[in-house]
Design a protein around this motif. Sequence first.
Motif, PDB file in Angstrom:
ATOM      1  N   THR A  47       1.947   2.444   4.482  1.00  0.00           N
ATOM      2  CA  THR A  47       0.651   1.773   4.642  1.00  0.00           C
ATOM      3  C   THR A  47      -0.486   2.670   4.173  1.00  0.00           C
ATOM      4  O   THR A  47      -1.406   2.225   3.486  1.00  0.00           O
ATOM      5  N   ILE A  48      -0.397   3.953   4.554  1.00  0.00           N
ATOM      6  CA  ILE A  48      -1.444   4.890   4.139  1.00  0.00           C
ATOM      7  C   ILE A  48      -1.469   5.013   2.614  1.00  0.00           C
ATOM      8  O   ILE A  48      -2.530   4.968   1.985  1.00  0.00           O
ATOM      9  N   ALA A  49      -0.285   5.127   2.014  1.00  0.00           N
ATOM     10  CA  ALA A  49      -0.244   5.257   0.558  1.00  0.00           C
ATOM     11  C   ALA A  49      -0.853   4.032  -0.114  1.00  0.00           C
ATOM     12  O   ALA A  49      -1.532   4.150  -1.142  1.00  0.00           O
ATOM     13  N   TYR A  50      -0.640   2.857   0.460  1.00  0.00           N
ATOM     14  CA  TYR A  50      -1.149   1.630  -0.159  1.00  0.00           C
ATOM     15  C   TYR A  50      -2.672   1.505  -0.075  1.00  0.00           C
ATOM     16  O   TYR A  50      -3.252   0.684  -0.787  1.00  0.00           O
ATOM     17  N   ILE A  51      -3.312   2.291   0.796  1.00  0.00           N
ATOM     18  CA  ILE A  51      -4.784   2.311   0.767  1.00  0.00           C
ATOM     19  C   ILE A  51      -5.200   2.796  -0.627  1.00  0.00           C
ATOM     20  O   ILE A  51      -6.022   2.195  -1.311  1.00  0.00           O
ATOM     21  N   TRP A  52      -4.587   3.882  -1.017  1.00  0.00           N
ATOM     22  CA  TRP A  52      -4.879   4.505  -2.308  1.00  0.00           C
ATOM     23  C   TRP A  52      -4.432   3.624  -3.470  1.00  0.00           C
ATOM     24  O   TRP A  52      -5.178   3.371  -4.412  1.00  0.00           O
ATOM     25  N   PHE A  53      -3.206   3.115  -3.370  1.00  0.00           N
ATOM     26  CA  PHE A  53      -2.667   2.315  -4.477  1.00  0.00           C
ATOM     27  C   PHE A  53      -3.504   1.068  -4.745  1.00  0.00           C
ATOM     28  O   PHE A  53      -3.678   0.674  -5.897  1.00  0.00           O
ATOM     29  N   THR A  54      -4.001   0.422  -3.676  1.00  0.00           N
ATOM     30  CA  THR A  54      -4.808  -0.782  -3.921  1.00  0.00           C
ATOM     31  C   THR A  54      -6.207  -0.391  -4.393  1.00  0.00           C
ATOM     32  O   THR A  54      -6.738  -1.005  -5.314  1.00  0.00           O
ATOM     33  N   ALA A  55      -6.770   0.640  -3.780  1.00  0.00           N
ATOM     34  CA  ALA A  55      -8.133   1.042  -4.171  1.00  0.00           C
ATOM     35  C   ALA A  55      -8.194   1.393  -5.653  1.00  0.00           C
ATOM     36  O   ALA A  55      -9.151   1.051  -6.346  1.00  0.00           O
TER      37      ALA A  55
END
Length: 456
Positions: free
Chosen positions: A114-122
């Motif tokens: 979930t934390i990684a997907y903050i970055w991936f979506t941003a």
Amino acid sequence: MDTGHSRGTWGSRSGFILAATGSAVGLGNIWGFPTQVGQGGGAAFVLVYLICVLLICAPIMVAEIALGRHSRLSPAGAFRNLAPADSSWWIVGALGVATGAGILSFYSVIAGWTIAYIWFTATSAVSGNAESINHFFEAFTSNGVVNLALTSLVLGATATILLGGVRAGIERATKMLMPALIVLLLILAVRAATLPGAEVGLDYYMRPDLARLLDVSVFNAALGQAFFSLSLGMGAMITYGSYLGRREAIGASTVWIVILDTLIALLAGFIIFPAGFSISGFDPTSSGPGLIFTVLPRLFSTIPGGNLFGAAFFLLLSMAALTSTISLLEVPVSHCVDTRGWSRWKAVVIVTGCVFLLAIPSSLGNGAVGLFSDLPIIGGNFLDLMATIWNNFSLPIGGLLTSIFVGRVWHVNRALDELCAEGASFPVASLWIFLVKWVCPVAIGSIIIATALVTF
Ligand code: TRP
């Protein structure tokens, strides 16, 4: 709040409700629930889930909070002190300690995603058509080093918050988080409902295929998911109840926590299924733990400014996960503090270290290491194995034993005294007694025995 002798208490009743809701609302609602609905065949699972929440889990939540507040101890101490001398009831508390560590070991892996997907979506790293989004997820989860780093980040953050003490750490974080999360979910649900093909998803989610009700595994999965989502069956609510002041009404608090948790889970389904079915070739059954990580980025790509929106969503979800990991770690930690006399610091360091060791195979079992990704003999990966053992068996067994303990050993009348302490009202007393003494043990017992018979 650093020893068992000077327990802290919540600043206010809403402090307790927020913290308990913070524990309940997490990946279980937004990742676990849609994933289980997908694997359990849609609306039939939802139906069984709601029955489990109302008839089994809500009464057990009342029982756990009462047990904790009465004993003012962590689970193992509560069972030991309230049971007849020399009995083995402390084992239920010990089972809870193991379960907390076990759940945290795989939960921290998903929270890392979930934390990684903050970055991936941003950064729009994950975008494009459904196929490229799926590939991205597979490549990411099979990267061992990155996954281990993310898992340690989650565990490290959880440990740091716990060292700050109960009130300061937990109470503060949840106040802002929950309303923001609900608003974002509502917006996404509205967007998802307007996508082409959304009706198929809504139908799948809301019209039960009654034939599925003959399948025991649906009952077992729904029961496990209900315990998991409400943080029950391992003593988390006993621990939180032990910090609750005598003047607060346990019944009313339970109603709030159950309603919020269930609404958020249902809302997640109203996003994932309409959005999922609007993608051609979508198969909820085979999506597994990647379901939300593949469907949501697609949904964000249909919204103007979707990458910022998506980043905000994954940020909120990461924070919701963190208020849950706190409660998972709190149970084994307060156990070591209360029964072994360790300092809070020592307990946090040792327990977190053990959880990390157990998290390694889950973290590396999504393609990084073949042995953990496809287990010999039983098949499946290590993370799925952990989720099945702890959620589908350990939590319901913990709940079963808790209902027997409160209904028959500690005794319902003493529990009722606690529920009605200081003139608090508990209007559903006789219904609650019936559910705890009869419905919970019989229903959980039958589901577990039937599942065992079918499986072995
Ligand atoms: N309920 C949390 C979720 O839905 C997970 C969780 C936190 C939990 N504490 C727990 C599950 C204790 C079982 C027991 O994400």
